[in-house]
Design a protein around this motif. Structure first.
Motif, mmCIF file in Angstrom:
data_model
loop_
_atom_site.group_PDB
_atom_site.id
_atom_site.type_symbol
_atom_site.label_atom_id
_atom_site.label_comp_id
_atom_site.label_asym_id
_atom_site.label_seq_id
_atom_site.Cartn_x
_atom_site.Cartn_y
_atom_site.Cartn_z
ATOM 1 N N PHE A 1 -0.766 -7.372 12.831
ATOM 2 C CA PHE A 1 -0.079 -6.755 11.862
ATOM 3 C C PHE A 1 1.389 -6.657 11.517
ATOM 4 C CE2 PHE A 1 -5.113 -5.900 12.906
ATOM 5 C CZ PHE A 1 -5.805 -6.054 11.607
ATOM 6 N N TYR B 1 4.317 -4.116 9.806
ATOM 7 C CA TYR B 1 4.512 -3.209 8.952
ATOM 8 C C TYR B 1 6.202 -2.611 9.357
ATOM 9 C CZ TYR B 1 6.043 1.205 5.831
ATOM 10 O OH TYR B 1 6.585 2.457 5.505
ATOM 11 N N THR B 2 7.084 -2.849 8.190
ATOM 12 C CA THR B 2 8.322 -2.158 8.318
ATOM 13 C C THR B 2 8.841 -1.625 7.007
ATOM 14 O OG1 THR B 2 10.221 -2.941 8.945
ATOM 15 C CG2 THR B 2 8.829 -4.259 7.304
ATOM 16 N N GLY C 1 9.753 -0.664 2.954
ATOM 17 C CA GLY C 1 8.624 -1.050 2.907
ATOM 18 C C GLY C 1 7.968 -1.935 3.064
ATOM 19 N N TYR C 2 6.807 -2.999 3.998
ATOM 20 C CA TYR C 2 6.432 -4.112 3.992
ATOM 21 C C TYR C 2 5.575 -3.939 4.651
ATOM 22 C CZ TYR C 2 5.685 -8.726 4.644
ATOM 23 O OH TYR C 2 4.847 -10.370 5.035
ATOM 24 N N SER C 3 4.020 -4.487 4.491
ATOM 25 C CA SER C 3 3.233 -4.561 5.472
ATOM 26 C C SER C 3 2.235 -5.202 4.873
ATOM 27 C CB SER C 3 2.264 -2.998 4.721
ATOM 28 O OG SER C 3 0.904 -3.120 5.758
ATOM 29 N N ASP C 4 1.524 -6.260 6.299
ATOM 30 C CA ASP C 4 1.331 -7.793 6.455
ATOM 31 C C ASP C 4 0.024 -7.737 7.443
ATOM 32 O OD1 ASP C 4 0.395 -9.282 6.216
ATOM 33 O OD2 ASP C 4 2.474 -10.467 6.638
ATOM 34 N N GLN D 1 9.683 -12.455 10.074
ATOM 35 C CA GLN D 1 9.329 -10.774 9.731
ATOM 36 C C GLN D 1 10.751 -10.282 10.219
ATOM 37 O OE1 GLN D 1 7.975 -9.846 6.713
ATOM 38 N NE2 GLN D 1 8.941 -8.116 6.654
ATOM 39 N N PHE E 1 9.584 0.307 12.459
ATOM 40 C CA PHE E 1 8.125 -0.628 12.665
ATOM 41 C C PHE E 1 7.776 -0.807 13.164
ATOM 42 C CE2 PHE E 1 10.453 -1.856 16.296
ATOM 43 C CZ PHE E 1 9.876 -2.806 17.121
ATOM 44 N N SER E 2 6.547 -0.752 12.636
ATOM 45 C CA SER E 2 5.098 -1.249 14.036
ATOM 46 C C SER E 2 4.493 -2.131 13.921
ATOM 47 C CB SER E 2 3.994 -0.469 12.440
ATOM 48 O OG SER E 2 4.514 1.366 12.439
#
Length: 234
Positions: free
Chosen positions: A155, A157-158, A163-166, A175, A198-199
């Protein structure tokens, strides 16, 4: 002398020889019969022992105690390391507080790159971070930080660009995780977490990262510069 010779007979000679033989033979016999009980305690000293006379086969098993070993006599080369267990405090060192979680805190430190090249900033678990220094022409340099993973189903997230999540962050995907810099000027984009945070999480949850990535161009004496830091919450 004549009187003495008159009294020396064959019998006298033979009896004298017999006495000497008995005495000599008795001493030899006695020598063969001397046992440990006939030896006085503490009477055999070190100087009486022949060099190399005491061999390993003559030493009783388990007879040499710790008290009989001279301090400092047993050195490293004489120790079979495979027989030594874990030193008590080494158990703590083996885990190194966070080794099972890779690291509670990770930082790449400042990394520099020439235009047209990439630089690996570091890895945490399945995640690898790379700084890219791109020449967009016209004197414009672009710097940005990218993340990849070696574990399918990761996973990411940025906050970059709104914002973008995958939820299916898989190997082979790059990414961008920071806002990046694209300019002809001199800029170090150490923005607030609103833009550069980011995460990332591994599929099994062993790595749960929260971090910030920063980049810049024409700074610190380099075409591009990068830095990534993150905390593993797993």
């Amino acid at each position: 002398m004549k009187q003495i010779r008159k009294h020396i007979t064959f019998a006298n000679v033979m009896s004298s020889i017999a006495v000497f033989l008995v005495l000599g033979g008795g001493a030899a016999y006695a020598a063969k019969k001397i046992g440990s009980n006939e030896i006085k305690g503490n009477s055999i000293t070190t100087g009486k022992l022949k060099k190399n006379a005491v061999t390993a086969s003559k030493i009783k098993s388990n007879s040499i105690t710790t008290a009989k070993i001279k301090n400092g006599a047993v050195t490293g080369p004489k120790i079979n390391l495979t027989t030594i267990g874990t030193v008590p405090n080494a158990t703590h060192a083996t885990t190194a507080d966070t080794a099972t979680n890779f690291s509670r805190y990770f930082t790449s430190g400042l990394k520099k790159a020439s235009v047209g090249s990439n630089v690996v900033l570091g890895s945490i678990g399945p995640f690898t971070f790379t700084g890219k220094c791109i020449d967009n022409g016209g004197g414009t340099f672009e710097a940005a930080v990218y993340a990849t993973t070696s574990a399918a189903g990761s996973f990411v997230y940025t906050a970059e660009q709104g914002g973008y999540s995958d939820g299916e962050f898989n190997p082979g995907v790059e990414q961008q995780i920071d806002y990046g810099v694209d300019t002809t000027g001199k800029e170090w984009a150490a923005y607030s977490s609103r833009y550069n945070s980011f995460s990332a999480a591994s599929p099994n949850g062993s790595v749960l990262l929260d971090g910030v990535a920063n980049s810049g161009v024409h700074v610190f004496g380099a075409d591009c510069a990068f830095e990534v830091s993150a905390t593993n919450g797993a």
